[in-house]
Design a protein around this motif. Structure first.
Motif, PDB file in Angstrom:
ATOM      1  N   ALA A 101       0.859  -1.186   0.000  1.00 26.30           N
ATOM      2  CA  ALA A 101       0.000   0.000   0.000  1.00 26.30           C
ATOM      3  C   ALA A 101       0.896   1.237   0.000  1.00 26.30           C
ATOM      4  O   ALA A 101       2.124   1.147   0.077  1.00 26.30           O
ATOM      5  CB  ALA A 101      -0.903  -0.007   1.217  1.00 26.30           C
ATOM      6  N   GLU A 102       0.267   2.410  -0.082  1.00 26.07           N
ATOM      7  CA  GLU A 102       1.048   3.641  -0.111  1.00 26.07           C
ATOM      8  C   GLU A 102       0.227   4.788   0.473  1.00 26.07           C
ATOM      9  O   GLU A 102      -0.991   4.845   0.302  1.00 26.07           O
ATOM     10  CB  GLU A 102       1.404   3.998  -1.566  1.00 26.07           C
ATOM     11  CG  GLU A 102       2.225   5.269  -1.680  1.00 26.07           C
ATOM     12  CD  GLU A 102       2.265   5.808  -3.101  1.00 26.07           C
ATOM     13  OE1 GLU A 102       3.355   5.842  -3.673  1.00 26.07           O
ATOM     14  OE2 GLU A 102       1.206   6.197  -3.627  1.00 26.07           O
TER      15      GLU A 102
ATOM     16  N   VAL B  42      -4.331   4.250  -7.513  1.00 28.77           N
ATOM     17  CA  VAL B  42      -5.211   4.941  -6.568  1.00 28.77           C
ATOM     18  C   VAL B  42      -5.214   6.440  -6.865  1.00 28.77           C
ATOM     19  O   VAL B  42      -4.384   6.944  -7.616  1.00 28.77           O
ATOM     20  CB  VAL B  42      -4.832   4.674  -5.097  1.00 28.77           C
ATOM     21  CG1 VAL B  42      -4.969   3.205  -4.768  1.00 28.77           C
ATOM     22  CG2 VAL B  42      -3.436   5.186  -4.785  1.00 28.77           C
ATOM     23  N   THR B  43      -6.162   7.131  -6.249  1.00 27.03           N
ATOM     24  CA  THR B  43      -6.463   8.482  -6.737  1.00 27.03           C
ATOM     25  C   THR B  43      -6.549   9.554  -5.660  1.00 27.03           C
ATOM     26  O   THR B  43      -6.990  10.662  -5.962  1.00 27.03           O
ATOM     27  CB  THR B  43      -7.825   8.473  -7.452  1.00 27.03           C
ATOM     28  OG1 THR B  43      -8.829   8.084  -6.500  1.00 27.03           O
ATOM     29  CG2 THR B  43      -7.837   7.527  -8.618  1.00 27.03           C
ATOM     30  N   SER B  44      -6.177   9.260  -4.430  1.00 23.20           N
ATOM     31  CA  SER B  44      -6.327  10.268  -3.374  1.00 23.20           C
ATOM     32  C   SER B  44      -5.784  11.608  -3.871  1.00 23.20           C
ATOM     33  O   SER B  44      -4.646  11.693  -4.312  1.00 23.20           O
ATOM     34  CB  SER B  44      -5.554   9.862  -2.125  1.00 23.20           C
ATOM     35  OG  SER B  44      -5.766   8.499  -1.882  1.00 23.20           O
TER      36      SER B  44
ATOM     37  N   ARG C 169     -10.883  13.098  -9.944  1.00 25.70           N
ATOM     38  CA  ARG C 169      -9.818  12.147  -9.650  1.00 25.70           C
ATOM     39  C   ARG C 169      -9.776  10.984 -10.624  1.00 25.70           C
ATOM     40  O   ARG C 169      -8.704  10.519 -11.003  1.00 25.70           O
ATOM     41  CB  ARG C 169      -9.920  11.663  -8.200  1.00 25.70           C
ATOM     42  CG  ARG C 169     -11.154  10.843  -7.869  1.00 25.70           C
ATOM     43  CD  ARG C 169     -11.380  10.793  -6.362  1.00 25.70           C
ATOM     44  NE  ARG C 169     -12.451   9.884  -5.985  1.00 25.70           N
ATOM     45  CZ  ARG C 169     -13.739  10.125  -6.176  1.00 25.70           C
ATOM     46  NH1 ARG C 169     -14.125  11.242  -6.769  1.00 25.70           N
ATOM     47  NH2 ARG C 169     -14.646   9.248  -5.798  1.00 25.70           N
ATOM     48  N   TYR C 170     -10.960  10.515 -11.060  1.00 27.73           N
ATOM     49  CA  TYR C 170     -10.933   9.378 -11.986  1.00 27.73           C
ATOM     50  C   TYR C 170     -10.757   9.799 -13.432  1.00 27.73           C
ATOM     51  O   TYR C 170     -10.251   9.027 -14.249  1.00 27.73           O
ATOM     52  CB  TYR C 170     -12.167   8.495 -11.792  1.00 27.73           C
ATOM     53  CG  TYR C 170     -12.016   7.648 -10.550  1.00 27.73           C
ATOM     54  CD1 TYR C 170     -11.082   6.621 -10.516  1.00 27.73           C
ATOM     55  CD2 TYR C 170     -12.753   7.907  -9.403  1.00 27.73           C
ATOM     56  CE1 TYR C 170     -10.899   5.863  -9.368  1.00 27.73           C
ATOM     57  CE2 TYR C 170     -12.575   7.163  -8.251  1.00 27.73           C
ATOM     58  CZ  TYR C 170     -11.651   6.131  -8.240  1.00 27.73           C
ATOM     59  OH  TYR C 170     -11.458   5.384  -7.113  1.00 27.73           O
TER      60      TYR C 170
ATOM     61  N   ALA D  22      -8.643   0.115  -6.525  1.00 23.50           N
ATOM     62  CA  ALA D  22      -9.134  -0.101  -5.158  1.00 23.50           C
ATOM     63  C   ALA D  22     -10.188   0.900  -4.693  1.00 23.50           C
ATOM     64  O   ALA D  22     -10.559   0.871  -3.541  1.00 23.50           O
ATOM     65  CB  ALA D  22      -7.963  -0.090  -4.170  1.00 23.50           C
ATOM     66  N   GLY D  23     -10.661   1.802  -5.509  1.00 20.42           N
ATOM     67  CA  GLY D  23     -11.675   2.764  -5.034  1.00 20.42           C
ATOM     68  C   GLY D  23     -13.071   2.168  -5.081  1.00 20.42           C
ATOM     69  O   GLY D  23     -13.359   1.333  -5.928  1.00 20.42           O
ATOM     70  N   ASP D  24     -13.945   2.601  -4.201  1.00 21.84           N
ATOM     71  CA  ASP D  24     -15.233   1.926  -4.058  1.00 21.84           C
ATOM     72  C   ASP D  24     -16.429   2.776  -4.480  1.00 21.84           C
ATOM     73  O   ASP D  24     -17.563   2.308  -4.488  1.00 21.84           O
ATOM     74  CB  ASP D  24     -15.408   1.474  -2.609  1.00 21.84           C
ATOM     75  CG  ASP D  24     -16.490   0.415  -2.502  1.00 21.84           C
ATOM     76  OD1 ASP D  24     -16.629  -0.382  -3.459  1.00 21.84           O
ATOM     77  OD2 ASP D  24     -17.202   0.413  -1.492  1.00 21.84           O
ATOM     78  N   SER D  25     -16.218   4.029  -4.837  1.00 23.05           N
ATOM     79  CA  SER D  25     -17.330   4.862  -5.289  1.00 23.05           C
ATOM     80  C   SER D  25     -17.830   4.337  -6.630  1.00 23.05           C
ATOM     81  O   SER D  25     -17.201   3.478  -7.256  1.00 23.05           O
ATOM     82  CB  SER D  25     -16.848   6.303  -5.458  1.00 23.05           C
ATOM     83  OG  SER D  25     -15.824   6.335  -6.441  1.00 23.05           O
TER      84      SER D  25
HETATM   85  C1  LIG Z   1      -9.175  -1.775  -0.243  1.00 25.18           C
HETATM   86  C2  LIG Z   1      -8.690  -0.410  -0.532  1.00 25.18           C
HETATM   87  C3  LIG Z   1      -7.335  -0.139  -0.412  1.00 25.18           C
HETATM   88  C4  LIG Z   1      -6.818   1.128  -0.705  1.00 25.18           C
HETATM   89  N1  LIG Z   1      -5.485   1.372  -0.579  1.00 25.18           N
HETATM   90  C5  LIG Z   1      -5.001   2.611  -0.822  1.00 25.18           C
HETATM   91  C6  LIG Z   1      -3.618   2.911  -0.660  1.00 25.18           C
HETATM   92  O1  LIG Z   1      -2.804   2.066  -0.295  1.00 25.18           O
HETATM   93  N2  LIG Z   1      -3.187   4.170  -0.908  1.00 25.18           N
HETATM   94  C7  LIG Z   1      -4.040   5.160  -1.321  1.00 25.18           C
HETATM   95  O2  LIG Z   1      -3.588   6.279  -1.536  1.00 25.18           O
HETATM   96  N3  LIG Z   1      -5.352   4.900  -1.483  1.00 25.18           N
HETATM   97  C8  LIG Z   1      -5.845   3.669  -1.246  1.00 25.18           C
HETATM   98  N4  LIG Z   1      -7.184   3.415  -1.407  1.00 25.18           N
HETATM   99  C9  LIG Z   1      -8.016   4.538  -1.874  1.00 25.18           C
HETATM  100  C10 LIG Z   1      -8.641   4.342  -3.217  1.00 25.18           C
HETATM  101  O3  LIG Z   1      -7.807   3.793  -4.139  1.00 25.18           O
HETATM  102  C11 LIG Z   1      -9.258   5.609  -3.756  1.00 25.18           C
HETATM  103  O4  LIG Z   1      -8.250   6.478  -4.177  1.00 25.18           O
HETATM  104  C12 LIG Z   1     -10.119   6.287  -2.740  1.00 25.18           C
HETATM  105  O5  LIG Z   1     -10.868   5.322  -2.075  1.00 25.18           O
HETATM  106  C13 LIG Z   1     -11.032   7.278  -3.418  1.00 25.18           C
HETATM  107  O6  LIG Z   1     -11.738   6.669  -4.414  1.00 25.18           O
HETATM  108  P1  LIG Z   1     -13.253   6.255  -4.265  1.00 25.18           P
HETATM  109  O7  LIG Z   1     -13.954   7.545  -4.009  1.00 25.18           O
HETATM  110  O8  LIG Z   1     -13.594   5.601  -5.528  1.00 25.18           O
HETATM  111  O9  LIG Z   1     -13.365   5.323  -3.094  1.00 25.18           O
HETATM  112  C14 LIG Z   1      -7.707   2.156  -1.119  1.00 25.18           C
HETATM  113  C15 LIG Z   1      -9.076   1.872  -1.223  1.00 25.18           C
HETATM  114  C16 LIG Z   1      -9.567   0.611  -0.949  1.00 25.18           C
HETATM  115  C17 LIG Z   1     -11.036   0.356  -1.088  1.00 25.18           C
END
Ligand SMILES: Cc1cc2nc3c(=O)[nH]c(=O)nc-3n(C[C@H](O)[C@H](O)[C@H](O)COP(=O)(O)O)c2cc1C
Lengths: 383, 452
Positions: B53-54, B126-128, B148-149, B217-220
């Motif tokens: 992870a990061e 990932v997209t933070s 972000r996406y 890994a994003g869930d939205s």
């Molecule tokens: C299981 C899981 C693991 C994730 N691991 C990381 C990570 O290691 N580093 C990171 O910056 N974001 C991580 N994320 C964040 C997502 O990749 C994504 O950037 C963030 O959830 C925003 O996207 P979303 O709005 O689609 O959820 C993780 C998310 C999930 C669900």
């Protein structure tokens, strides 16, 4: 180090690039050009350098394809990736990838080199590079080409912030204090709050302080702008000059500008063969195959013996050399089998170390391990 | 092979509430020996990949660095680069942010890792994009959350152009003909879009996998669309059998709508496990681990994250706070936010605590843990296999609680049982991560489609 106190030991490094620095070197027998992008190629070279107990192995880098010509070697692997791969496979030689800073993120560079220091057990260094061309600027598409002076001023800011980030965790920041539930003493983690002309960085690093504290920073001295950065920030400077005497003069200028001592290594392109005529012929053959590649620095075409003699006669003020073989692996192999033993016989290289005797790159260079600039003189963190 | 195969990855225990650093056996979080141990254990267990992870800024709570969990980690790509030298088959998957990196550089770094590892590289995109993280980078917090996406798609599009920029036969390396790389085989990448204007000649010969394996890994909703369209594998937190089946069905349906096959996606939830010789012993060990993970300080800190309020006066052995959460709070920075409406979450917690007579800490122990698989090796092997056979997922990313030995027992005791069930490989049959995951090579994709 004034010339009179200069140690007699010679610092010796190599810069390894594909099949050699000459773009036609891949065509020589023994080059195995189809393997240049594989781990096997780099493993063989690094094993040779490590067994010869060389002080450093520089992996050059640039964000350019290198040549337009079909006959020339082109394309290169990311230097940090190469050095990272070699870290667990070597035990002695310092690993010094070049990282161009012009279009990249200082925060990423800082943690990449710190991590290389962890995976190499304290043998990481970093060579600062700048990107001068439109090709590189367009590959990132974030900004235009910058003039030399500004490029190196930005590079100086990068070195400054990278070094601050390495210090942003004090050595004893991780406390794992079960009684209070604290993993770190956050009083020993520091925002670097860097604000420069080109960027700002908050910090702290996400990576704890590396084993050497400050991995050695190598700066190539090519012009006045890079000389100023080397004077201000380098542990090791690589000077390029047309002859030994002007190199020594460059070293003197550099130390005067720095107002402190630093290691100065001479850049030398080398092509070695057991007899001098063959070395000259091979070099001429390479230039026929791909003309238009004049020496970028001093060039030595000859035998192991003639190179050892030339190195033994380096003027005071030069602590050693970084040798860039024009062809690989032939010249590197002769360096290991012949040149290093000849230098040992003259007392210019340390005797072969016992197996398993590993030290840090700073240790090799005689540099003490500095404490973090953020450490308070009195022990004890805040809560 | 009729039986669905279980795919396993090994997550390095890191900056999260699962990692138990208080255990006297807990090892270094940065020394390379820790990474080597876990990676070699995963390879001994014939797993598909190792996973990092990061997080690009140290987490903060109430304006101060959060100090109760593990803090700090090495650079993802550099660790994977070094691990490639001490492993031979294991995939090497790294989480790298698409917001604070440029596509040219990412493409080159992952292509280099793929070359040097002989085809074992994977990128978890990932997209933070928060401004808090942005303060460590040149552009600061330049990207709107809603973009972000869009950015991630364009990053991957451009990276793919670079990965495709040398044709498969561009590297000639024929000294006789004097051709190193055929000019016609090296394209120029030219891309103009909302995020980038990039122009550069192709950078490297094609790497063994063509493209590194992509994780998401994003869930939205947008995150799922991105994953279904672009990714080869999805890292998810949907842990229960039912939630997993719904999630998997949703992602496979999205993939089909995007013109792919549902099986092109490997769904891999993160999974913790606790083993015991008997079911009771496993449950006891699990609760001991929970007590170590949720100390009194962590319990209060967890509730502060949910409530968005300073709860430093709260007694962890007393009841939950009686004030309601502050939904607009920014008390916690640098964390992946999975939380729903905090007021509703708090109401649910109060009801649970009241019904069971739990203190604040006991409540946190119950609700914050993700201990999915607790039991004897036989129970865990069967349950995991059941998930995969029921298409709740394709396997798991195992998240041990102990660095670096937390996976040893799983490999010694559970892997042989999965093998006995015929659900797990008994030897690596290929050399690349695509081989292990059963994914097609991207450059054979079109041809494969035509005959399918
Ligand atoms: C299981 C899981 C693991 C994730 N691991 C990381 C990570 O290691 N580093 C990171 O910056 N974001 C991580 N994320 C964040 C997502 O990749 C994504 O950037 C963030 O959830 C925003 O996207 P979303 O709005 O689609 O959820 C993780 C998310 C999930 C669900």
């Amino acid at each position: 180090m004034s010339p009179s106190t200069r140690p007699t030991l010679l610092r010796l490094g190599v810069e390894l690039d594909g099949a050699g620095r000459h773009p036609a070197a891949w065509r020589l027998p023994g080059a195995r050009p189809a393997e240049l992008f594989t781990a096997a190629h780099w493993r063989r070279l690094a094993a040779t350098a490590d067994a010869a107990d060389l002080d450093l192995l520089v992996v050059p880098d640039s964000h350019r394809l290198a040549s337009e010509r079909e006959a020339d070697q082109r394309g290169r692997l990311d230097a940090v990736a190469v050095a990272a791969h070699l870290a667990p496979l070597t035990a002695r030689t310092g690993l010094v990838p070049a990282v161009p800073v012009t279009h990249t993120e200082p925060f990423h560079t800082s943690k990449a080199i710190a991590t290389l220091d962890f995976t190499s057990l304290g043998r990481a260094g970093w060579q600062v590079e700048v990107a001068t061309t439109a090709e590189e600027a367009d590959a990132f598409g974030r900004k235009g080409v910058q003039a030399g002076g500004e490029l190196w001023r930005e590079a100086a800011e990068t070195v400054d912030v990278v070094r601050r980030l390495w210090d942003s965790w004090e050595d004893d920041a991780v406390v794992r204090d079960v009684a209070t539930g604290r993993y770190v003493d956050r009083g020993k983690l520091h925002h670097v709050d860097f604000r420069g002309e080109h960027f700002s960085v908050k910090g702290p690093s996400i990576t704890p302080r590396p084993p050497q504290g400050q991995p050695p920073v190598v700066v190539p001295v090519r012009d006045e702008a890079s000389l100023a950065v080397a004077a201000a920030h380098a542990d090791v400077a690589r000077v390029q000059a047309p002859d030994e005497a002007s190199a020594a003069e460059r070293a003197r200028q550099l130390r005067a500008a720095a107002g402190r001592d630093l290691l100065v290594l001479l850049d030398v392109e080398v092509l070695l063969r057991p007899d001098a005529a063959a070395a000259l012929e091979t070099a001429a053959h390479l230039d026929e195959l791909s003309p238009g590649h004049p020496p970028r620095c001093l060039r030595h075409l000859g035998t192991p013996d003639s190179l050892a003699q030339a190195l033994a006669q380096l003027p005071d003020g030069l602590d050693g050399a970084v040798l860039a073989p024009l062809d690989l692996p032939a010249t590197l192999d002769l360096l290991a089998t012949d040149v290093v033993p000849l230098l040992r016989a003259r007392g210019l290289r340390p005797p072969a170390p016992p197996a398993g005797a590993a030290g840090t790159l700073r240790g090799r260079f005689g540099l003490p391990r500095p404490t973090s600039r953020y450490a308070r003189p009195v022990a004890g963190g805040t809560r | 092979m009729s039986r669905r195969q279980v795919h396993l990855g090994a997550h390095f225990p890191g900056v999260n509430a699962t990692t138990v650093w208080r255990d006297p056996r807990a090892g270094s979080q940065v020394d390379f020996s820790s990474f080597t141990h876990l990676a070699r254990t995963a390879e001994r267990g014939l797993m598909d990949f190792f996973f990092l992870a990061e997080g690009l800024r140290l987490r903060e709570q109430r304006g101060r660095i959060y100090d109760l969990d593990v803090v700090g980690r090495p650079d993802t790509l550099t660790v994977l680069g070094s691990l490639a030298a001490v492993t031979t088959h294991l995939g090497l998957a790294g989480t790298i942010n698409a917001t604070f990196n440029e596509p040219y550089e990412l493409a080159r770094q992952f292509a280099s890792l793929d070359h040097l590892s002989g085809g074992r590289a994977a990128w978890n995109v990932v997209t933070s994009s928060d401004a808090f993280t942005g303060e460590n980078f040149r552009r600061g917090g330049y990207l709107a959350h809603s973009e972000r996406y869009a950015r991630a798609r364009e990053v991957v599009d451009v990276a793919r152009e670079f990965w495709d920029s040398w044709s498969g036969d561009a590297l000639v390396a024929d000294p006789g003909r004097g051709v190193f790389a055929a000019g016609a085989g090296i394209g120029t990448v030219e891309h103009t879009g909302p995020q980038f204007d990039v122009r550069a000649p192709g950078l490297l010969p094609r790497s063994p996998q063509g493209h590194p394996v992509l994780f998401q890994a994003g869930d939205s909703d947008e995150g799922r669309e991105f994953g279904a369209t672009y990714a080869d594998a999805i890292f998810t937190m949907h842990g229960s059998l039912e939630a997993g089946r719904r999630f998997t069905a949703d992602l496979r349906a999205r993939a089909v709508r995007a013109g792919r096959s549902g099986e092109d996606l490997k769904i891999l939830p993160g999974a913790t496990f606790v083993l015991g010789d008997t079911p009771e012993q496993a449950r006891e060990r699990a609760y001991e681990i929970r007590l170590q993970q949720v100390g009194p300080e962590q319990a209060v800190a967890f509730l502060e994250q949910v409530w968005g309020r300073d709860l430093s006066g709260l007694d962890p052995d007393g009841p939950l706070p009686d004030v309601d959460p502050d939904p607009a709070s920014t008390i916690s920075q640098g964390r992946v936010k999975h939380a729903k409406d905090p007021v509703a979450v708090a109401r649910g917690y109060r009801e649970l605590a009241q019904a069971n007579g739990w203190s604040a800490r006991e409540l946190v122990i119950e609700v914050s843990g993700r201990q999915q698989f607790v039991g004897t090796p036989e129970q865990v092997a069967q349950e995991m296999d059941d998930y995969v056979q029921a298409d709740a997922c394709d396997g798991f990313i195992l998240v041990p609680s102990l660095t670096p030995t937390g996976l040893d027992e799983f490999v010694d005791r559970v892997v042989p049982l999965l093998q006995e069930r015929g659900s797990y490989r008994t030897a690596y049959s290929g050399t690349t991560l695509r081989d292990h995951l059963g994914l097609r090579h991207p450059h054979q994709h079109a041809a494969h489609r035509a005959t399918a």
